[in-house]
Every structure is written in C-alpha cells, then in structure tokens.
Motif scaffolding. Sequence first.
Motif, short mmCIF file in Angstrom:
data_model
loop_
_atom_site.label_atom_id
_atom_site.label_comp_id
_atom_site.label_asym_id
_atom_site.label_seq_id
_atom_site.Cartn_x
_atom_site.Cartn_y
_atom_site.Cartn_z
N TYR A 176 43.26 -56.06 -69.33
CA TYR A 176 42.51 -57.08 -70.07
C TYR A 176 42.41 -56.69 -71.53
CZ TYR A 176 39.31 -61.12 -69.89
OH TYR A 176 38.72 -62.36 -70.03
N GLY A 177 41.96 -57.62 -72.36
CA GLY A 177 41.87 -57.42 -73.79
C GLY A 177 40.44 -57.29 -74.28
N PRO A 178 40.29 -57.27 -75.59
CA PRO A 178 41.29 -57.47 -76.64
C PRO A 178 42.35 -56.37 -76.68
CG PRO A 178 39.09 -57.82 -77.51
CD PRO A 178 38.93 -57.20 -76.16
N LYS A 179 43.57 -56.78 -77.06
CA LYS A 179 44.68 -55.85 -77.19
C LYS A 179 45.28 -55.95 -78.58
CE LYS A 179 45.99 -55.63 -72.31
NZ LYS A 179 47.10 -55.73 -71.35
N GLY A 180 46.34 -55.16 -78.81
CA GLY A 180 47.03 -55.21 -80.10
C GLY A 180 46.65 -54.09 -81.04
N PHE A 181 45.99 -53.05 -80.54
CA PHE A 181 45.57 -51.92 -81.36
C PHE A 181 46.34 -50.68 -80.93
CE2 PHE A 181 42.18 -54.97 -80.87
CZ PHE A 181 41.72 -55.17 -82.16
N HIS A 182 46.49 -49.71 -81.84
CA HIS A 182 47.22 -48.51 -81.45
C HIS A 182 46.40 -47.68 -80.48
CE1 HIS A 182 44.97 -45.61 -83.90
NE2 HIS A 182 45.13 -46.37 -84.98
N ASP A 183 47.05 -46.74 -79.82
CA ASP A 183 46.45 -46.07 -78.66
C ASP A 183 45.27 -45.17 -78.98
OD1 ASP A 183 47.84 -44.06 -79.90
OD2 ASP A 183 49.16 -43.60 -78.21
N ARG A 184 44.98 -44.92 -80.26
CA ARG A 184 43.82 -44.09 -80.60
C ARG A 184 42.60 -44.92 -80.98
NH1 ARG A 184 48.11 -41.86 -82.98
NH2 ARG A 184 47.57 -42.62 -85.06
N VAL A 185 42.75 -46.24 -80.90
CA VAL A 185 41.62 -47.13 -81.20
C VAL A 185 41.01 -47.61 -79.89
CG1 VAL A 185 40.93 -49.33 -82.21
CG2 VAL A 185 42.63 -47.90 -83.37
N THR A 186 39.71 -47.41 -79.77
CA THR A 186 38.98 -47.90 -78.59
C THR A 186 38.18 -49.13 -79.00
OG1 THR A 186 38.78 -45.67 -77.69
CG2 THR A 186 37.28 -47.34 -76.83
N VAL A 187 38.44 -50.23 -78.32
CA VAL A 187 37.76 -51.47 -78.66
C VAL A 187 36.92 -51.94 -77.47
CG1 VAL A 187 39.57 -52.18 -80.27
CG2 VAL A 187 39.68 -52.92 -77.88
N PRO A 188 35.86 -52.71 -77.72
CA PRO A 188 35.10 -53.29 -76.61
C PRO A 188 35.99 -54.24 -75.82
CG PRO A 188 33.93 -53.51 -78.70
CD PRO A 188 35.32 -53.07 -79.04
N LEU A 189 35.86 -54.23 -74.52
CA LEU A 189 36.66 -55.10 -73.68
C LEU A 189 35.87 -56.33 -73.26
CD1 LEU A 189 38.49 -52.51 -71.38
CD2 LEU A 189 39.37 -53.66 -73.43
N GLY A 190 36.60 -57.38 -72.91
CA GLY A 190 35.97 -58.62 -72.49
C GLY A 190 35.47 -58.59 -71.07
N ALA A 191 35.77 -57.53 -70.33
CA ALA A 191 35.32 -57.39 -68.94
C ALA A 191 35.26 -55.90 -68.62
CB ALA A 191 36.27 -58.12 -68.00
#
Length: 428
Positions: A176-191
């Motif tokens: 699941y996303g959000p996606k499109g970031f390099h592997d060292r970036v941790t982003v909040p997920l939609g689920a």
Amino acid sequence: MKYCITTIPKAFSLVLFLMCGVTLSTMAQRYLLKPDRVFDGTEMNDGWWVVVNENKIDWVGPSSQYKNQKGITEIDLSGRTLMPGMIEGHSHILLHPYNEANWNDQVLVESEAERVARAVVHCEASLMAGVTTMRDLGSEGADYADVGVKQAIEKGVVPGPRLIVAGRAIVATGSYGPKGFHDRVTVPLGAEPADGHDDLIRIVRDQIGKGADIIKVYADYRWGPEGQAMPTFSEEELRTIVEVAASSGRHVVAHAATAEGMRRAVNAGVYTIEHGDGGTEEVFKLMASKGVALCPTLAAGDAISQYRGWNKGVDPDPERIVNKKKSFKMAMDAGVEMVFGGDVGVFPHGDNVRELEMMVEYGMSTAAVLKAATSDNARLLQIEDKLGSVQPGLLADLIAVEGTPDTDISALRKVSFVMKGGKIYRQD
C-alpha cells in the motif's frame, strides 16, 4: 421545583427549563408524519401516515385508521414520499474528491485536524442528503479519527449519520501507499501493515480495542510487477483475520478487484466484497452460493475516469467503465446481492445518490435499487433489527423526498425532510 411546569405561563417555559436543569432535547417528542405515501423498505403504500414516539416508530398505516392523539406534533409532508433513511455501504469521511487534492497529498500533506474538520462537514452533507447510516471503510492515514467522529456524532456534538467504522484497514507489508519515495524515507501509510498468523491476530485485536466496528482487509492491490492488481494475503491469512474478528462478533470486508483475491476472500469468510472489478462468472457464482454480497462502487470509477479527462456522454466509454458494466451485469446474472455504496469521498459527500443512479443506469431495476438503499442494505449489514424499514419498534430514521423514488431513483436527490432517531435535522 419539578412541579412548577404546570403553573408557569408558556412564554416562560424556556427559562423554567434552564432553571430546573432540563433541556428541550430531553423531552419526549411525538410526531404525526403526514406524507402522500410511505415506502416501507419493501413496498410503496399510498395514503399511509407514521407516528414517531421519542426515537422510535410507534405506528404505521392508512391515514383512515389513525386515531387522534393529544399532544402530538403534526408535520405536513403533502406531495412527498416518506421512507427509511438511506444506508450508505462504502464511504470515506476523511477523504475529499481527488480532483481537489490527490490521495497522496491528503495522506501526507493535510493535517489530521484539517481532515477531521472536513469529515465533520462531510458527515453533515450526507445526513442532509438523506443518508442516516453510513459504513465508513478506512480512515486512509488518519488512524482512528473515524472512531472519534463517530463518537462525537453519538454524543450530539456534531450532526451526522450513524457510523459503522473500520479504523485502519489492514494491508500486506509493501503493498500500500503512499509510494514513490527512496528506500530511506519512511512515510505514513494509508492503512496498517500486518503479515502472518501471529501478527494478524495482534493487529485485528488491537483495531477492535481501538474502536473498529468492522475489519477491512485489502485482499489484493496494485503491487504487481507492472503496477497491476495482484493478491496480497493468502487464503489462510484471510481466514485468520475472519476468525479473530468473528470471535468478537465482528465481520470482515475485503477490498478485492481480482478474481483470485475475491476467491480467497470469499472462501475465507468475508461478508462483503468491495469493488469486484475483475470478477469472473465462476467467482460471482461462488459469492452467490456463499451469500457474500458485492459493493460495486460504480460511482468511484466513473468519477476517477472523469478526473483523468473522460468527457462522459461525449467520449466513448474508457476500458475501465466498459469492464465495470460487464462485471456488474455478470454479478447480477449470477444472483449476487448488491450493497449500495459508492466510495463517496472519491466524489463529493452529499452526492451519495450518484451511485444509486448508476446502479439503475447499469441495469438494476429502480425498485431493486431503492431496496438496496434501505431494507436490503440493513439486512446485508445486519442492522435490520433497528433500521432500514418503516415499521413499529424500529428507530425513527426517516426521510421525505419529492416524487416517487420507486419509479424515478433521482427523486432521492429531492430530500426535504430528515429525521434521525426521532430528531428532526432538516425540514424544508
């Protein structure tokens, strides 16, 4: 002090109520609703009236059989159809249309405070449009804000439909996303990611503890080698989710757009499939045999296609729409029951009827679609003992519309009266 009500002139009643510590909203209210006709959730009945006592329906029947009651407030609904409040089966109160802000930006850029403020506005819009109950299938990155909004509505802090909420949907790690970031970036997920037997048990129990009424799982998602939808969880993993939820008296719904994802989810015991775009004749027959309903979310795909440039009614139908019409017909032909739920939030809240209009456009009879919005959704969501019909003993969630929605589904856009639990929220 409590006896002084009978000795004070009416002009001073409000002052008295404040002095006595009683509010007008706590008084027993009785209403006689006088429409031209009543759709009771199954049939249209000309010349019927309805009596509401406090928060429940007290009497329903031909106006000629009504026995006068003292102290009852009469509401003239001439020219209108009185019917159960609509039950929306797939919504996202914390999302707004993707042509206003794309999904990634809503999850990553908008603050939770803004999203909750929007949700409050969204809930009121749906209620004013005649939706008195709404199943909300995922907070989309806002954690358990849907639980909080539900509680605020129940406490009377803000107006809105009765909410059945899923909290954070469950997804397989990496899908699941959000996606499109390099592997060292941790982003909040939609689920919420979860994997394997023990982890799934823990996550399901945690969601239940935090207020989820139902559990939503993504049985497939767009994580294939070329971004195509592919199954996520094994059938055994899905069965674990269903078994843990069932032990608490809860059900599981599955986002599923592939035939294999649908097959696994149905065999695992989910009670509705959401979307079902890639369903086959075999899978739909399996659903029908096991009593698993489909929530086709026709309006979401229609809206997204238009956001991407499709000029509906002028341009040829894009492939997505062509395939949706085919899968919807295939499901109907197989005898699959349909849940009314448009994925509202992808398109504007308050425009919920758009899905019902499209169900008719895609081949369901108007009468069947009207039932889907009321008594059928109540039965399929297993709340028919409280809602979905106009009969004595059920909660007084009632709306009035101009015209006859059993012959013209767009009459449901002409809402002029909304009552929820015996309280009037709209009276034009």
